[in-house]
Design an enzyme around this catalytic site. Structure first.
Site, PDB file in Angstrom:
ATOM      1  N   ASP A 100       0.873  -1.171   0.000  1.00 23.35           N
ATOM      2  CA  ASP A 100       0.000   0.000   0.000  1.00 23.35           C
ATOM      3  C   ASP A 100       0.916   1.229   0.000  1.00 23.35           C
ATOM      4  OD1 ASP A 100      -2.171   1.673   0.000  1.00 23.35           O
ATOM      5  OD2 ASP A 100      -3.219   0.658   1.608  1.00 23.35           O
TER       6      ASP A 100
HETATM    7  C1  NOJ Z   1      -4.089   3.824   0.207  1.00 27.66           C
HETATM    8  C2  NOJ Z   1      -5.266   2.899   0.350  1.00 27.66           C
HETATM    9  O1  NOJ Z   1      -5.172   2.194   1.566  1.00 27.66           O
HETATM   10  C3  NOJ Z   1      -5.386   1.912  -0.790  1.00 27.66           C
HETATM   11  O2  NOJ Z   1      -6.573   1.171  -0.626  1.00 27.66           O
HETATM   12  C4  NOJ Z   1      -5.359   2.635  -2.095  1.00 27.66           C
HETATM   13  O3  NOJ Z   1      -5.580   1.733  -3.144  1.00 27.66           O
HETATM   14  C5  NOJ Z   1      -3.991   3.324  -2.228  1.00 27.66           C
HETATM   15  N1  NOJ Z   1      -3.848   4.278  -1.148  1.00 27.66           N
HETATM   16  C6  NOJ Z   1      -3.808   4.026  -3.552  1.00 27.66           C
HETATM   17  O4  NOJ Z   1      -4.592   5.138  -3.624  1.00 27.66           O
END
Ligand code: NOJ
Length: 755
Positions: free
Chosen positions: A290
């Protein structure tokens, strides 16, 4: 309401590019062996730096207009494998051109985006979509999202989120399939199929991403990014189930969670990423971190610095790093020092290239800029159908709904005409100009005589300046429609709430309106269950429309008017108050389960009472043991009765198939849909089992007076659980089944024995 979904899906797929026959791509015709040889050949030409480049995902700030020269240069040198959030099509094309024409091995980039519940045409939030209990419709929505997003070159979406969410304080419950592993798995499968299409290599297919692996939804206290402690048995029986199903559905990618799971952050968790995902489940796609989650292992206290963070994630087999640069800065040294082998890096790059090849990016790196398909009429119709089926009727005293044509309506509340807010979380690309709000929908329609007074300008508004006008409007009406809830920004990532009452002065306004003595219908738009205890007895009907998306207004109006009977069901238990959380239907029984007749409310305890274990059961003295509304709950404008509930055999051998039948009759006066739910309980096990588990469900639309026989088929394997010896087992013994309207309905009970 007619059940058009399946037909809709088939017809739509035929005309929209999910037919495999339309593929012109050569990659799909390659056997897996040929594909692996092709990867070998590409890998053999790559330098260490280029390999590391494939593991890097970069973003571009939306505040920066121009495409920075350093980004172009990095692509030219083969230092970047993927981008997220490149929203200018020309930029995406230029970056891809550089990768294909000027980078050392001409490896295409893969562009990613959070296309969570629609791209331009926004569908209800995933929690609402789960409430449709209609996986075919969810699949269609995901297909449409892919068709729209791929016109921007987006061939990878960070969805579906498969985190089991049992805490409505957690803002990301909005993005989830709710509390149940089976429902989340069924919906997850639908999203994966819809995003990825019949064939990943078609230009309208997007690689899906099962996220967040794993346990993120169990964040302590519902505080985002918080610690998750889940024992291994619950991990497998509850949290991992939808992810396993996603692998079985050939999901292309996984994303690790931000969270610490049992002391090991998910992004450095070898047990999860290697042992479970790769070795046990055989996943051959790639895993992305993430956003910054690799370097966040430093504040977690799991890595001393970026170097160690990169080492831990790479050793755990995390293939691509989102936004942070621990891999880029450290993998080379780690390999040169022998801490990580080049073979390990090769495996990571191999996983990434495999998906790029399967997507056909090497053959068709560019995309069709034609945007005519955006907001296509069929897309809008599907969004409306999904919103219609997601809406849950929670309360309808004296059948106050549907509305009567002659009634004068007072439309009041902060969300009656809030085009951005009803789109919900994660809608960077949805445009409020295309939103049909409830007010707009009533305006388009000449049937109703209504007047609008907002009362409060936004959901958190605490000022009562608009109360007088709203009260006057209400006085001149026959029925009040109050559109309340929470703005889209109050749910989603990093938007946890400790208090789940209606925010701002909404409760005060409802209380004032109640004093007028006119019936009130509360229409909620929210990213989560809202606690209603303070106002529930002041309103006559309650509708939960979640954040319903682009077409929400039309869908809500059709439900209110009775054109369509409500048919959504709660995918999550609805608490009375925050103090009851966590509260979910599939809990364990305890040694002192609740005995309703013995429940003692605190007001019944005599003053000066002697110490005793009052009631002797597991409950709250003040709130009891029941939620406000159970999982699976939802009313219609009709009534359904079940009869002839039967099981194929009461004594079953392991491996046998079991058939449960029930006749469902619409005993009301209007056409409506019922979601028939089948639950089971394994009575005694080598580990304790939940008091109920959803096993199957079926949506059925019936005309007034009509009946239908429903059949559920399952195998004893569907009753298995992951035991302490780390194996999936079905144990002999007694089982119970319930065919019912919701998780609390025990009217139709069956028993059987596994020999
Ligand atoms: C953080 C989030 O937790 C995740 O779900 C998301 O896909 C990514 N950022 C990218 O935006």
């Amino acid at each position: 309401m007619k059940n058009y979904s399946l037909l809709f899906v088939i017809i739509y797929c035929l005309i929209s590019g999910c037919n495999p026959k339309e593929s012109t791509n050569t990659a799909i015709n390659e056997t897996e062996d040929a594909l692996e040889s092709r990867i070998d050949s590409i890998l053999s030409k790559m330098t260490l730096e280029e390999k590391i480049g494939q593991t890097a995902q970069r973003g571009k700030s939306s505040r920066v207009k121009e495409l920075p020269e350093e980004l172009k240069d990095a692509v030219r040198k083969g230092e970047i494998g993927s981008f997220l959030n490149i929203m200018n099509k020309e930029d995406a094309k230029e970056l891809q051109r550089i990768a294909i024409e000027e980078s050392p091995n001409n490896i295409p980039l893969i562009f990613a985006r959070d296309v969570i519940h629609g791209f331009k045409t926004i569908f209800p939030i995933p929690l609402g979509q789960a409430g449709t209990f209609d996986p075919e419709l969810v699949e269609l929505g995901a297909r449409i999202s892919a068709i729209e997003a791929s016109t921007y070159g987006i061939r990878w979406t960070f969805a579906p989120m498969l985190d089991i969410s049992r805490d409505p304080r957690w803002g990301r419950i909005a993005e989830s399939g709710g509390e149940d592993p089976y429902l989340t798995a069924v919906m997850g499968t639908a999203y994966v199929k819809g995003f990825q299409g019949e064939d990943l290599s078609l230009p309208t297919s997007m690689a899906a991403c099962a996220k967040h692996f794993v346990g993120y939804g169990a964040a302590e206290g519902g505080r985002d990014y918080n610690t998750a402690n889940i024992n291994n048995v619950s991990l497998h029986n509850t949290y991992l189930k939808p992810f396993k199903k996603a692998v079985e559905t050939n999901v292309a990618t996984f994303m690790t969670g931000f969270n610490d799971l049992n002391g090991i952050p998910a992004s450095g968790n070898t047990y999860l990423l290697k042992e479970v995902l790769r070795d046990q489940w055989g996943f051959d796609g790639f895993v992305v971190s993430d956003w910054n989650s690799i370097i966040e292992m430093i504040p977690h206290g799991f890595a001393k610095n970026e170097y160690q963070a990169a080492e831990k994630s790479a050793k755990a087999m995390l293939d691509m790093e989102m936004t942070s640069t621990a891999y880029q800065n450290n993998l080379k040294t780690l390999i040169e020092e022998g801490t990580i082998s080049e073979n390990q890096l090769n495996s990571m790059v191999r996983n990434i290239l495999r998906i790029k090849l399967r997507l056909g990016l090497f053959e068709n790196p560019y995309f069709d800029p034609n945007s005519d398909i955006l907001y296509d009429q069929k897309h809008l119709e599907a969004a409306k159908e999904t919103a219609l089926k997601s809406i849950v009727l929670l309360k309808n005293d004296n059948n106050i709904l549907p509305l009567k044509r002659e009634q004068r309506l007072a439309i009041i509340g902060p969300l009656a005409d809030a085009p951005h807010e009803q789109l919900g979380t994660w809608t960077f690309d949805g445009e409020k100009e295309h939103t049909i709000t409830p007010l707009l929908s009533f305006k388009k329609d000449s049937i109703y005589n209504f007047k609008y007074s907002q009362g409060l300008s936004f959901s958190r508004d605490k000022k009562n300046a608009g109360f007088a006008e709203a009260i006057q409007t209400a006085k001149n009406s026959d029925i009040i429609l109050f559109f309340g809830g929470e703005e889209s920004i109050l749910s989603g990532e990093a938007h946890s709430r400790a208090n789940l009452d209606l925010p701002g002065a909404q409760e005060q306004l409802i209380t004032e309106l109640h004093k007028i003595g006119k019936p009130i219908v509360l229409i909620l738009m929210a990213g989560r269950p809202i606690t209603l205890t303070n106002i529930l007895d002041k309103v006559d009907a309650v509708i939960c429309a979640w954040h319903p998306g682009t077409m929400g207004g039309d869908a809500i109006k059709e439900i209110l008017s009775g054109k369509v009977s409500p048919s959504g069901r709660l995918p999550v238990t609805w608490p009375k108050e925050v103090g009851q959380i966590p509260i979910y239907y599939n809990h364990k029984n305890t040694g002192r389960p609740v005995v309703p007749d013995e429940y003692v409310h605190m007001d019944s305890i005599p003053i000066g009472a002697w110490q005793s274990s009052l009631g002797n059961t597991s409950h709250y003295l003040d709130l009891g043991y029941l939620p406000q509304y159970p999982f699976g709950y939802g009313l219609t404008y009709s009534n359904f009765e079940y009869s002839d509930v039967s099981i194929s055999s009461k004594s079953i051998k392991k491996g046998d198939t079991i058939v449960v039948k029930a006749t469902v009759t619409n005993t009301g006066t209007v056409k409506a849909s019922e979601v028939v739910q089948l639950y089971f309980r394994d009575m005694v096990g080598s580990i304790t089992r939940p008091i109920k588990e959803l096993l199957r469900f079926k949506r059925v639309a019936l005309d007034a007076g009509a009946s239908k026989e429903i059949e559920f088929t399952f195998n004893t394997d569907d009753l298995s659980f992951y035991g302490v010896d780390k194996k999936w087992i079905v144990e002999s013994g007694d089982f119970m089944l319930w065919v019912g309207k919701d998780a609390q309905d025990t009217t139709h009970e069956l028993t059987f024995v596994i020999e």
